[in-house]
Motif scaffolding. Structure first.
Motif, PDB file in Angstrom:
ATOM      1  N   THR A   1       0.834  -1.206   0.000  1.00 36.43           N
ATOM      2  CA  THR A   1       0.000   0.000   0.000  1.00 36.43           C
ATOM      3  C   THR A   1       0.866   1.253   0.000  1.00 36.43           C
ATOM      4  O   THR A   1       0.713   2.141  -0.853  1.00 36.43           O
ATOM      5  CB  THR A   1      -0.961   0.001   1.203  1.00 36.43           C
ATOM      6  N   ASP A   2       1.789   1.354   0.944  1.00 39.33           N
ATOM      7  CA  ASP A   2       2.644   2.534   1.017  1.00 39.33           C
ATOM      8  C   ASP A   2       3.603   2.625  -0.167  1.00 39.33           C
ATOM      9  O   ASP A   2       3.843   3.707  -0.706  1.00 39.33           O
ATOM     10  CB  ASP A   2       3.444   2.524   2.322  1.00 39.33           C
ATOM     11  N   ALA A   3       4.154   1.495  -0.572  1.00 38.50           N
ATOM     12  CA  ALA A   3       5.187   1.515  -1.616  1.00 38.50           C
ATOM     13  C   ALA A   3       4.616   1.718  -3.018  1.00 38.50           C
ATOM     14  O   ALA A   3       5.212   2.423  -3.838  1.00 38.50           O
ATOM     15  CB  ALA A   3       5.988   0.209  -1.569  1.00 38.50           C
ATOM     16  N   PHE A   4       3.456   1.108  -3.284  1.00 33.41           N
ATOM     17  CA  PHE A   4       2.945   1.100  -4.654  1.00 33.41           C
ATOM     18  C   PHE A   4       1.509   1.594  -4.798  1.00 33.41           C
ATOM     19  O   PHE A   4       0.922   1.491  -5.868  1.00 33.41           O
ATOM     20  CB  PHE A   4       3.058  -0.318  -5.234  1.00 33.41           C
ATOM     21  N   ASN A   5       0.931   2.101  -3.711  1.00 33.25           N
ATOM     22  CA  ASN A   5      -0.441   2.607  -3.736  1.00 33.25           C
ATOM     23  C   ASN A   5      -1.441   1.522  -4.141  1.00 33.25           C
ATOM     24  O   ASN A   5      -2.392   1.767  -4.885  1.00 33.25           O
ATOM     25  CB  ASN A   5      -0.554   3.808  -4.685  1.00 33.25           C
ATOM     26  N   ILE A   6      -1.206   0.306  -3.638  1.00 31.02           N
ATOM     27  CA  ILE A   6      -2.130  -0.805  -3.886  1.00 31.02           C
ATOM     28  C   ILE A   6      -2.904  -1.051  -2.594  1.00 31.02           C
ATOM     29  O   ILE A   6      -2.328  -1.480  -1.590  1.00 31.02           O
ATOM     30  CB  ILE A   6      -1.377  -2.075  -4.317  1.00 31.02           C
ATOM     31  N   LYS A   7      -4.175  -0.770  -2.620  1.00 33.36           N
ATOM     32  CA  LYS A   7      -5.000  -0.856  -1.416  1.00 33.36           C
ATOM     33  C   LYS A   7      -5.546  -2.268  -1.246  1.00 33.36           C
ATOM     34  O   LYS A   7      -5.949  -2.912  -2.213  1.00 33.36           O
ATOM     35  CB  LYS A   7      -6.130   0.169  -1.512  1.00 33.36           C
ATOM     36  N   ILE A   8      -5.582  -2.721  -0.002  1.00 36.32           N
ATOM     37  CA  ILE A   8      -5.911  -4.110   0.319  1.00 36.32           C
ATOM     38  C   ILE A   8      -7.069  -4.151   1.320  1.00 36.32           C
ATOM     39  O   ILE A   8      -7.031  -3.479   2.348  1.00 36.32           O
ATOM     40  CB  ILE A   8      -4.703  -4.835   0.939  1.00 36.32           C
ATOM     41  N   THR A   9      -8.083  -4.974   1.030  1.00 32.32           N
ATOM     42  CA  THR A   9      -9.205  -5.122   1.962  1.00 32.32           C
ATOM     43  C   THR A   9      -9.743  -6.549   1.951  1.00 32.32           C
ATOM     44  O   THR A   9      -9.859  -7.164   0.887  1.00 32.32           O
ATOM     45  CB  THR A   9     -10.364  -4.163   1.605  1.00 32.32           C
ATOM     46  N   CYS A  10     -10.104  -7.041   3.130  1.00 32.95           N
ATOM     47  CA  CYS A  10     -10.867  -8.275   3.281  1.00 32.95           C
ATOM     48  C   CYS A  10     -12.304  -7.898   3.641  1.00 32.95           C
ATOM     49  O   CYS A  10     -12.530  -7.195   4.628  1.00 32.95           O
ATOM     50  CB  CYS A  10     -10.297  -9.145   4.399  1.00 32.95           C
ATOM     51  N   VAL A  11     -13.252  -8.360   2.855  1.00 36.52           N
ATOM     52  CA  VAL A  11     -14.670  -8.157   3.141  1.00 36.52           C
ATOM     53  C   VAL A  11     -15.195  -9.445   3.763  1.00 36.52           C
ATOM     54  O   VAL A  11     -15.082 -10.520   3.167  1.00 36.52           O
ATOM     55  CB  VAL A  11     -15.448  -7.800   1.867  1.00 36.52           C
ATOM     56  N   GLU A  12     -15.799  -9.335   4.957  1.00 38.95           N
ATOM     57  CA  GLU A  12     -16.096 -10.511   5.771  1.00 38.95           C
ATOM     58  C   GLU A  12     -17.597 -10.667   6.022  1.00 38.95           C
ATOM     59  O   GLU A  12     -18.127 -10.168   7.021  1.00 38.95           O
ATOM     60  CB  GLU A  12     -15.346 -10.391   7.093  1.00 38.95           C
ATOM     61  N   PRO A  13     -18.299 -11.361   5.135  1.00 41.54           N
ATOM     62  CA  PRO A  13     -19.732 -11.602   5.367  1.00 41.54           C
ATOM     63  C   PRO A  13     -19.953 -12.662   6.429  1.00 41.54           C
ATOM     64  O   PRO A  13     -19.058 -13.456   6.751  1.00 41.54           O
ATOM     65  CB  PRO A  13     -20.236 -12.114   4.004  1.00 41.54           C
ATOM     66  N   GLY A  14     -21.166 -12.672   6.970  1.00 43.43           N
ATOM     67  CA  GLY A  14     -21.621 -13.797   7.776  1.00 43.43           C
ATOM     68  C   GLY A  14     -22.318 -14.766   6.841  1.00 43.43           C
ATOM     69  O   GLY A  14     -21.784 -15.133   5.797  1.00 43.43           O
ATOM     70  N   GLY A  15     -23.544 -15.148   7.172  1.00 47.57           N
ATOM     71  CA  GLY A  15     -24.289 -16.025   6.290  1.00 47.57           C
ATOM     72  C   GLY A  15     -24.795 -15.274   5.068  1.00 47.57           C
ATOM     73  O   GLY A  15     -25.162 -14.109   5.143  1.00 47.57           O
ATOM     74  N   ILE A  16     -24.789 -15.955   3.930  1.00 45.34           N
ATOM     75  CA  ILE A  16     -25.282 -15.358   2.695  1.00 45.34           C
ATOM     76  C   ILE A  16     -26.355 -16.278   2.123  1.00 45.34           C
ATOM     77  O   ILE A  16     -26.123 -17.469   1.936  1.00 45.34           O
ATOM     78  CB  ILE A  16     -24.159 -15.180   1.663  1.00 45.34           C
ATOM     79  N   ALA A  17     -27.511 -15.712   1.847  1.00 45.95           N
ATOM     80  CA  ALA A  17     -28.636 -16.505   1.335  1.00 45.95           C
ATOM     81  C   ALA A  17     -28.506 -16.658  -0.168  1.00 45.95           C
ATOM     82  O   ALA A  17     -29.260 -16.094  -0.955  1.00 45.95           O
ATOM     83  CB  ALA A  17     -29.959 -15.826   1.689  1.00 45.95           C
ATOM     84  N   THR A  18     -27.510 -17.435  -0.593  1.00 43.86           N
ATOM     85  CA  THR A  18     -27.263 -17.648  -2.015  1.00 43.86           C
ATOM     86  C   THR A  18     -26.967 -19.122  -2.242  1.00 43.86           C
ATOM     87  O   THR A  18     -27.065 -19.955  -1.343  1.00 43.86           O
ATOM     88  CB  THR A  18     -26.050 -16.834  -2.496  1.00 43.86           C
TER      89      THR A  18
END
Length: 286
Positions: free
Chosen positions: A170-187
């Motif tokens: 992120t700091d070196a190359f401006n690449i942003k990182i995120t984990c999206v954490e759902p619970g149960g998904i009705a799919t």
């Protein structure tokens, strides 16, 4: 030039809804799936809405397939702005009863696929000095759960992988990182997880059986009585993903519902979005 996004696992569920939502919000979407024959509905929706969606064949456990799709995007657009690692599969079975093939499968699909896809886009994001990588993990990437230890282990691995990346790219190359954490998904994901347990292998037996029966009964009860609070729709999760993508300073991790937030509270209360820990590790090591 509009931003483009590569999304894995878009034939159903969260990936399907994410592809549509991002296209509706002005992105050029490269919607990938293992079997493009399953992309008919997505293509239909794209045509009806005049949405900029291109469907590509893509197998997250096949490095050549991944590279072919990435090369196609670079040839057409010259850049990759955003990768959404969405493809995954549920699995519930005791470690004792899981076969070696099943252990490899659940790890390959849920963890190594994320690594391979991320590895394929990083050179281009590094060179262009910007990019974003969002991985759909799970509350199971923070909290271990009965009969899900192999699935949770793979998702824990994704969390560690993404957290480690965030400490320097992120700091070196401006690449942003995120984990999206759902619970149960009705799919279809939940149906797949239960189906994989019930069809492809022996159900828990012997001393595990009464525990497993309580586990399955609890799942069924939550599905029938607590849909509003526990199980989100694919679109609800996709909306959180879009919010992260539009955030100038996205969090390292984010839960997608109040239920998920409460479920993980003991693990996350000191640093809910993970940014304090990343800052500490970066300071200590770099």
């Amino acid at each position: 030039m509009k931003k483009n996004v590569l999304i894995t696992g878009t034939s159903t569920g969260v990936g399907f809804e994410t592809a549509l939502l991002f296209a509706q919000n002005g992105y050029k979407v490269y919607a990938t799936m293992r079997n493009i024959a399953k992309g008919e509905l997505l293509q239909q929706k794209a045509t009806e809405g005049a949405l900029d969606i291109e469907i590509l064949p893509f197998e997250v456990t096949d490095v050549q397939s991944i590279q072919a799709a990435v090369n196609t995007i670079i040839e057409q657009d010259g850049k990759i702005d955003l990768l959404i690692n969405n493809a995954g599969a549920g699995f519930a079975k005791t470690t004792e009863q899981a076969t070696v093939a099943e252990i490899k499968w659940v790890t390959d699909v849920n963890y190594l696929g994320v690594v391979y896809c991320t590895q394929a886009v990083l050179p281009f994001m590094r060179e262009q000095k910007f990019g974003q990588i969002i991985s759909i993990t799970s509350v199971g990437g923070l909290v271990g759960q009965p009969f899900n230890e192999l699935y949770c282990g793979a998702k824990f691995a994704v969390e560690g992988f993404m957290e480690g990346l965030a400490t320097y790219v992120t700091d070196a190359f401006n690449i942003k990182i995120t984990c999206v954490e759902p619970g149960g998904i009705a799919t279809e994901f939940m149906k797949s997880a239960i189906g994989k347990t019930a069809v492809d292998g022996v159900l828990a037996t012997g001393e595990y059986l009464p525990i497993f029966e309580r586990y399955m009964a609890g799942n069924q009860k939550r599905a029938s009585e607590s849909t509003e609070s526990v199980y989100q729709t694919g679109l609800e999760v996709a909306t959180v993903v879009l919010h992260v993508a539009q955030n100038e300073n996205p969090p390292l991790r984010i839960r997608t519902s109040a239920w998920a937030e409460n479920f993980c509270a003991l693990k996350t209360q000191a640093d809910p979005d993970g940014t304090k820990l990343v800052a500490q590790i970066t300071t200590n090591f770099l």
